[in-house]
Motif scaffolding. Structure first.
Motif, PDB file in Angstrom:
ATOM      1  N   GLY A  44       8.782  -6.886  -3.974  1.00  0.00           N
ATOM      2  CA  GLY A  44       7.529  -7.593  -4.195  1.00  0.00           C
ATOM      3  C   GLY A  44       6.966  -7.363  -5.668  1.00  0.00           C
ATOM      4  N   PRO A  45       6.318  -8.297  -6.221  1.00  0.00           N
ATOM      5  CA  PRO A  45       5.541  -7.981  -7.530  1.00  0.00           C
ATOM      6  C   PRO A  45       4.610  -6.822  -7.516  1.00  0.00           C
ATOM      7  CG  PRO A  45       5.735 -10.338  -7.126  1.00  0.00           C
ATOM      8  CD  PRO A  45       6.057  -9.718  -5.850  1.00  0.00           C
ATOM      9  N   GLN A  46       4.283  -6.302  -8.760  1.00  0.00           N
ATOM     10  CA  GLN A  46       3.345  -5.199  -8.548  1.00  0.00           C
ATOM     11  C   GLN A  46       2.014  -5.720  -7.900  1.00  0.00           C
ATOM     12  OE1 GLN A  46       3.292  -3.582 -12.570  1.00  0.00           O
ATOM     13  NE2 GLN A  46       4.908  -2.313 -12.155  1.00  0.00           N
ATOM     14  N   GLY A  47       1.604  -4.374  -7.251  1.00  0.00           N
ATOM     15  CA  GLY A  47       0.208  -4.950  -6.289  1.00  0.00           C
ATOM     16  C   GLY A  47       0.521  -5.308  -4.900  1.00  0.00           C
ATOM     17  N   PHE A  48       1.836  -5.876  -4.624  1.00  0.00           N
ATOM     18  CA  PHE A  48       2.089  -6.465  -3.340  1.00  0.00           C
ATOM     19  C   PHE A  48       2.491  -5.277  -2.536  1.00  0.00           C
ATOM     20  CE2 PHE A  48       1.809 -10.159  -5.745  1.00  0.00           C
ATOM     21  CZ  PHE A  48       1.932 -11.138  -4.926  1.00  0.00           C
ATOM     22  N   MET A  67       5.191 -10.409   2.273  1.00  0.00           N
ATOM     23  CA  MET A  67       4.422  -9.894   1.436  1.00  0.00           C
ATOM     24  C   MET A  67       2.904 -10.311   1.300  1.00  0.00           C
ATOM     25  SD  MET A  67       7.115 -10.168  -1.749  1.00  0.00           S
ATOM     26  CE  MET A  67       7.196 -12.155  -1.875  1.00  0.00           C
ATOM     27  N   LEU A  68       2.245  -9.074   0.992  1.00  0.00           N
ATOM     28  CA  LEU A  68       0.754  -9.305   1.245  1.00  0.00           C
ATOM     29  C   LEU A  68       0.302  -9.112  -0.312  1.00  0.00           C
ATOM     30  CD1 LEU A  68      -2.090  -9.881   2.546  1.00  0.00           C
ATOM     31  CD2 LEU A  68      -2.104  -7.156   3.148  1.00  0.00           C
ATOM     32  N   GLY A  69      -0.179 -10.120  -0.844  1.00  0.00           N
ATOM     33  CA  GLY A  69      -0.634 -10.194  -2.286  1.00  0.00           C
ATOM     34  C   GLY A  69      -1.807  -8.985  -2.371  1.00  0.00           C
ATOM     35  N   PRO A  70      -2.168  -8.776  -3.725  1.00  0.00           N
ATOM     36  CA  PRO A  70      -3.559  -8.008  -4.170  1.00  0.00           C
ATOM     37  C   PRO A  70      -4.491  -8.594  -3.677  1.00  0.00           C
ATOM     38  CG  PRO A  70      -2.357  -8.619  -5.986  1.00  0.00           C
ATOM     39  CD  PRO A  70      -1.321  -9.039  -4.846  1.00  0.00           C
ATOM     40  N   ASP A  71      -4.773 -10.095  -3.717  1.00  0.00           N
ATOM     41  CA  ASP A  71      -5.969 -10.960  -3.333  1.00  0.00           C
ATOM     42  C   ASP A  71      -5.878 -11.367  -1.764  1.00  0.00           C
ATOM     43  OD1 ASP A  71      -6.723 -10.980  -6.025  1.00  0.00           O
ATOM     44  OD2 ASP A  71      -5.625 -12.727  -6.368  1.00  0.00           O
ATOM     45  N   LYS A  72      -4.935 -10.459  -1.024  1.00  0.00           N
ATOM     46  CA  LYS A  72      -4.848 -10.697   0.557  1.00  0.00           C
ATOM     47  C   LYS A  72      -4.160 -11.975   0.886  1.00  0.00           C
ATOM     48  CE  LYS A  72      -6.545  -6.550   0.977  1.00  0.00           C
ATOM     49  NZ  LYS A  72      -5.768  -5.294   0.753  1.00  0.00           N
ATOM     50  N   ASP A  73      -3.704 -12.499   0.014  1.00  0.00           N
ATOM     51  CA  ASP A  73      -2.667 -13.669   0.344  1.00  0.00           C
ATOM     52  C   ASP A  73      -1.446 -13.462   0.829  1.00  0.00           C
ATOM     53  OD1 ASP A  73      -2.450 -12.747  -2.371  1.00  0.00           O
ATOM     54  OD2 ASP A  73      -1.789 -14.392  -3.036  1.00  0.00           O
ATOM     55  N   GLY A 142       7.970 -12.953 -11.280  1.00  0.00           N
ATOM     56  CA  GLY A 142       8.138 -12.263 -10.198  1.00  0.00           C
ATOM     57  C   GLY A 142       8.981 -11.031 -10.013  1.00  0.00           C
ATOM     58  N   TRP A 143      10.215 -11.663 -10.215  1.00  0.00           N
ATOM     59  CA  TRP A 143      11.536 -10.670 -10.123  1.00  0.00           C
ATOM     60  C   TRP A 143      11.250  -9.565 -11.441  1.00  0.00           C
ATOM     61  CZ3 TRP A 143      13.842  -9.796  -6.225  1.00  0.00           C
ATOM     62  CH2 TRP A 143      14.226 -10.972  -5.534  1.00  0.00           C
ATOM     63  N   ASP A 148      10.267  -3.812 -12.083  1.00  0.00           N
ATOM     64  CA  ASP A 148       9.480  -2.618 -12.538  1.00  0.00           C
ATOM     65  C   ASP A 148       9.137  -1.678 -11.151  1.00  0.00           C
ATOM     66  OD1 ASP A 148       9.611  -3.527 -15.092  1.00  0.00           O
ATOM     67  OD2 ASP A 148       7.548  -4.438 -14.754  1.00  0.00           O
ATOM     68  N   ASN A 149       8.766  -2.257  -9.991  1.00  0.00           N
ATOM     69  CA  ASN A 149       8.606  -1.649  -9.010  1.00  0.00           C
ATOM     70  C   ASN A 149       9.756  -0.729  -8.555  1.00  0.00           C
ATOM     71  OD1 ASN A 149       6.022  -2.344  -8.716  1.00  0.00           O
ATOM     72  ND2 ASN A 149       6.242  -4.013  -7.166  1.00  0.00           N
TER      73      ASN A 149
END
Length: 158
Positions: A44-48, A67-73, A142-143, A148-149
């Protein structure tokens, strides 16, 4: 001839291709993409934060990732493995889905090629065919962040 030729032509503006060199052996990069305990650490993207809910690594086997996003989405991705050729190639067909597993976006095919380049790994991602240029561009962001992750994670295990 026009009809047959069109069947194998991809619309270039709705295809995503990313190539990146990872400072890790091909066998490790392949395992990072295919073993649930590795995937959960970088997917997942950074912060997920990701949870691998299903990962049946074989042709015809299903996968599902939350995947849980940084905004809890919440974001779910799911699909089926089409090809699994360790440590060289993965082909997956999948889509975004809702919490109940109902697809919410059209399916795309994700092809990953893992090449040894002097002890490092050249990973080529080919993701197609997106329903729009906007969808392709969002997946590119996203990719790129996900790669990066992965690079950060591989530095901790290689």
């Amino acid at each position: 001839m026009g009809t047959a030729a069109n069947l194998i032509t991809e619309p270039a503006d709705r295809v995503l291709k990313i190539t990146r060199i990872f400072d890790a052996p091909r066998s490790l990069v392949f395992k990072a993409w295919t073993e649930s305990e590795h995937m959960a650490r970088w997917w997942g993207p950074q912060g997920f934060k990701s949870t691998v809910l299903k990962n049946d690594l074989r042709p015809g086997g299903a996968y599902r990732i939350h995947m849980l996003g940084p905004d809890k989405d919440d974001h779910w991705t799911q699909g089926v493995y089409r090809e699994v050729i360790p440590p060289e190639r993965l082909v997956m067909v999948g889509s975004w889905a809702d919490a109940d597993g109902n697809p919410t976006r059209p399916e795309t095919t994700l092809t990953l090629l893992f090449e040894d380049v002097g002890g490092k790994t050249r990973l080529t991602l080919h993701n197609a065919i997106f329903e729009s240029v906007t969808a392709r561009d969002l997946h590119n962001e996203g990719w790129t962040s996900t790669f990066d992750n992965l690079a950060e994670y591989l530095a901790t295990v290689s």
